[in-house]
Scaffold this motif. Structure first.
Motif, PDB file in Angstrom:
ATOM      1  N   ASP A   9       0.851  -1.334  -0.106  1.00 20.72           N
ATOM      2  CA  ASP A   9       0.070  -0.246  -0.058  1.00 20.72           C
ATOM      3  C   ASP A   9       1.100   1.231  -0.076  1.00 20.72           C
ATOM      4  N   GLY A  10       0.336   2.290   0.316  1.00 18.83           N
ATOM      5  CA  GLY A  10       0.996   3.561   0.136  1.00 18.83           C
ATOM      6  C   GLY A  10       0.761   4.183   1.457  1.00 18.83           C
ATOM      7  N   GLY A  11       1.364   5.699   1.641  1.00 17.37           N
ATOM      8  CA  GLY A  11       1.143   6.227   3.001  1.00 17.37           C
ATOM      9  C   GLY A  11      -0.196   6.354   3.566  1.00 17.37           C
ATOM     10  N   MET A  12      -0.271   6.366   4.818  1.00 23.00           N
ATOM     11  CA  MET A  12      -1.771   6.691   5.626  1.00 23.00           C
ATOM     12  C   MET A  12      -1.736   8.009   6.149  1.00 23.00           C
ATOM     13  N   GLY A  13      -0.878   8.678   6.621  1.00 27.08           N
ATOM     14  CA  GLY A  13      -0.957  10.072   7.201  1.00 27.08           C
ATOM     15  C   GLY A  13      -1.461  11.093   6.251  1.00 27.08           C
ATOM     16  N   ARG A  14      -0.503  10.962   5.276  1.00 29.77           N
ATOM     17  CA  ARG A  14      -1.054  12.180   4.113  1.00 29.77           C
ATOM     18  C   ARG A  14      -2.343  11.844   3.641  1.00 29.77           C
ATOM     19  N   GLU A  15      -2.741  10.604   3.331  1.00 24.18           N
ATOM     20  CA  GLU A  15      -4.002  10.131   2.730  1.00 24.18           C
ATOM     21  C   GLU A  15      -5.219  10.354   3.685  1.00 24.18           C
ATOM     22  N   LEU A  16      -5.060  10.385   5.137  1.00 25.13           N
ATOM     23  CA  LEU A  16      -6.091  10.781   6.042  1.00 25.13           C
ATOM     24  C   LEU A  16      -6.194  12.436   5.751  1.00 25.13           C
ATOM     25  N   GLN A  17      -5.032  13.165   5.974  1.00 22.33           N
ATOM     26  CA  GLN A  17      -5.150  14.430   5.775  1.00 22.33           C
ATOM     27  C   GLN A  17      -5.970  15.018   4.258  1.00 22.33           C
ATOM     28  N   ARG A  18      -5.551  14.422   3.440  1.00 29.07           N
ATOM     29  CA  ARG A  18      -6.128  14.734   2.087  1.00 29.07           C
ATOM     30  C   ARG A  18      -7.669  14.385   2.089  1.00 29.07           C
ATOM     31  N   ARG A  19      -8.060  13.420   2.863  1.00 28.30           N
ATOM     32  CA  ARG A  19      -9.492  13.334   2.710  1.00 28.30           C
ATOM     33  C   ARG A  19     -10.347  13.894   3.888  1.00 28.30           C
ATOM     34  N   GLY A  20      -9.520  14.859   4.578  1.00 31.68           N
ATOM     35  CA  GLY A  20     -10.040  15.736   5.592  1.00 31.68           C
ATOM     36  C   GLY A  20     -10.445  15.079   6.963  1.00 31.68           C
ATOM     37  N   ALA A  21      -9.729  13.982   7.342  1.00 30.91           N
ATOM     38  CA  ALA A  21      -9.729  13.334   8.485  1.00 30.91           C
ATOM     39  C   ALA A  21      -9.126  14.227   9.476  1.00 30.91           C
ATOM     40  N   PRO A  22      -9.484  14.004  10.795  1.00 29.79           N
ATOM     41  CA  PRO A  22      -8.580  14.771  11.527  1.00 29.79           C
ATOM     42  C   PRO A  22      -6.967  14.353  11.626  1.00 29.79           C
ATOM     43  N   PHE A  23      -6.487  15.397  11.654  1.00 32.58           N
ATOM     44  CA  PHE A  23      -4.774  15.185  11.434  1.00 32.58           C
ATOM     45  C   PHE A  23      -4.053  16.309  11.864  1.00 32.58           C
ATOM     46  N   ARG A  24      -3.358  16.344  12.848  1.00 34.52           N
ATOM     47  CA  ARG A  24      -2.255  17.407  13.388  1.00 34.52           C
ATOM     48  C   ARG A  24      -0.970  16.713  13.728  1.00 34.52           C
ATOM     49  N   GLN A  25      -0.010  17.564  14.174  1.00 30.67           N
ATOM     50  CA  GLN A  25       1.068  17.093  14.921  1.00 30.67           C
ATOM     51  C   GLN A  25       0.995  17.523  16.239  1.00 30.67           C
ATOM     52  N   GLY A 281       4.593   2.401  -1.482  1.00 35.77           N
ATOM     53  CA  GLY A 281       4.821   3.947  -1.300  1.00 35.77           C
ATOM     54  C   GLY A 281       4.708   4.207  -0.068  1.00 35.77           C
ATOM     55  N   CYS A 282       5.414   5.315   0.408  1.00 32.53           N
ATOM     56  CA  CYS A 282       5.306   5.868   1.928  1.00 32.53           C
ATOM     57  C   CYS A 282       4.573   7.124   1.980  1.00 32.53           C
ATOM     58  N   CYS A 283       5.167   8.297   2.436  1.00 31.29           N
ATOM     59  CA  CYS A 283       4.311   9.331   2.746  1.00 31.29           C
ATOM     60  C   CYS A 283       4.263  10.175   1.559  1.00 31.29           C
ATOM     61  N   GLY A 284       2.798  10.642   1.207  1.00 33.73           N
ATOM     62  CA  GLY A 284       2.376  11.166  -0.238  1.00 33.73           C
ATOM     63  C   GLY A 284       2.345  10.308  -1.204  1.00 33.73           C
ATOM     64  N   ILE A 285       2.633   9.192  -0.911  1.00 36.40           N
ATOM     65  CA  ILE A 285       2.257   8.141  -2.204  1.00 36.40           C
ATOM     66  C   ILE A 285       0.721   7.431  -1.856  1.00 36.40           C
ATOM     67  N   GLY A 286      -0.315   7.643  -2.669  1.00 38.19           N
ATOM     68  CA  GLY A 286      -1.549   7.358  -2.478  1.00 38.19           C
ATOM     69  C   GLY A 286      -2.230   6.184  -3.320  1.00 38.19           C
ATOM     70  N   PRO A 287      -3.512   5.846  -3.081  1.00 39.73           N
ATOM     71  CA  PRO A 287      -4.027   4.957  -3.789  1.00 39.73           C
ATOM     72  C   PRO A 287      -3.798   5.040  -5.354  1.00 39.73           C
ATOM     73  N   GLU A 288      -4.065   6.279  -5.829  1.00 35.60           N
ATOM     74  CA  GLU A 288      -3.780   6.497  -7.347  1.00 35.60           C
ATOM     75  C   GLU A 288      -2.357   5.836  -7.788  1.00 35.60           C
ATOM     76  N   HIS A 289      -1.261   6.215  -6.932  1.00 37.32           N
ATOM     77  CA  HIS A 289      -0.074   5.669  -7.333  1.00 37.32           C
ATOM     78  C   HIS A 289      -0.089   4.112  -7.205  1.00 37.32           C
TER      79      HIS A 289
END
Length: 299
Positions: A9-25, A281-289
């Motif tokens: 699979d690809g990255g989780m954190g950036r994909e969550l952020q892209r989908r509008g899920a709660p995401f912060r540091q 993929g890792c961070c920034g690599i999503g389902p489309e990749h």
């Protein structure tokens, strides 16, 4: 005969952020476990739909470095269990023969081998393993910056017969002709350690794609010299080169424009040509990749 290509699979954190899920540091991808678990499951489902043969539990940020010491002590095992359960639920809903990798992250901070504390490994690793164990098919120690931490994690795994995959992150800058971990240790030395640890697949992740090819070559040549049959894989991030002092929650790094799905495919195809059989993929690599990798690189 070439090994069958396994799509990760690809990255989780950036994909969550892209989908509008709660995401912060600093919580990163762990925040959605407690505030929007349905979003985590949806990302897993998207990667399965894209053709991933293996998905990774969203347990990467379930460490004190991200969620704090007090919360980890109180909830670490439960959060790890939820991460494993969400991944397993997505697989079951898909009806596909997809495996779940239990993510065992750097316990003291990504890219920071200097923060490693051997005396605390059992304290931090045990809740993760106990929480994930009922739900995962294999163990994946990922984004490891040093051989010492990889050895410590392997030593803390249960004797459950599940495969052990190991993934190192590589130096992105100030590189020389020798591919190296972020600790400065040569990849060839890390590959020798992987053979000693009984690793089934050795991977390289969370590094820019430009440095991964040489690491694959070094690992392949080391395994050939040792006469061991260990498969090799890679899953790069879409960040610019990360400086030596970088950590995973310094801030949200920009993503490279040239690593769109066709651009990333260029690198993944090169890794496959060099002998890598596990590609994702890792961070920034999503389902489309991942969909493009599955379409173009699967056997």
């Amino acid at each position: 005969m070439a090994a069958e290509t396994v799509i990760l699979d690809g990255g989780m954190g950036r994909e969550l952020q892209r989908r509008g899920a709660p995401f912060r540091q600093p919580e990163w991808s762990a925040l959605a476990l407690s505030e929007a678990p349905q979003a985590v499951e949806a990302v897993h489902a998207a990667y399965i739909d894209s053709g991933a043969n293996v998905i990774t539990s969203n347990s990467y940020a379930v460490v004190p470095f991200h969620i704090g010491e007090a919360r980890f002590a109180a909830e670490g095992q439960a959060l790890a269990a939820l991460a494993g359960e969400l991944a397993r639920r997505a697989v079951d809903a898909s009806g596909k023969a997809v495996r779940v990798a239990g993510s065992l992250p750097p316990l003291f901070g990504s890219y920071r081998p200097d923060l490693f504390k051997a005396e605390r490994v059992t304290e931090l690793l045990t809740p993760l393993v106990r929480g994930l164990a009922p739900h995962v098919d294999l163990w994946l120690a990922e984004t490891q910056s040093s051989i010492a931490e990889a050895r410590a994690i392997q030593a803390g795994l249960p004797a459950d017969g599940k495969p052990f995959w190991l993934s190192f992150t590589l130096k992105d800058e100030d590189t020389d002709d020798v591919p190296r971990l972020r600790s400065g240790e040569p990849v060839a030395q890390a590959a020798e350690a992987a053979a000693q640890l009984g690793v089934q697949v050795l991977l390289f992740n969370c590094s820019q794609p430009e440095v991964i090819g040489a690491a694959i070559d070094a690992a392949r040549d080391t395994f050939a010299r040792l006469g061991v049959a260990i498969q090799i894989g890679a899953y790069a991030n879409a960040f610019p080169p990360q400086p030596k002092e970088a950590t995973a929650n310094d801030g949200l790094d920009p993503l490279r424009d040239d690593l769109d799905p066709p651009g990333y495919l260029h690198w993944a195809a090169d890794w496959k040509a060099r002998g890598a059989s596990h590609l994702g993929g890792c961070c920034g690599i999503g389902p489309e990749h991942i969909a493009v990798l599955a379409q173009r690189l699967s056997n």
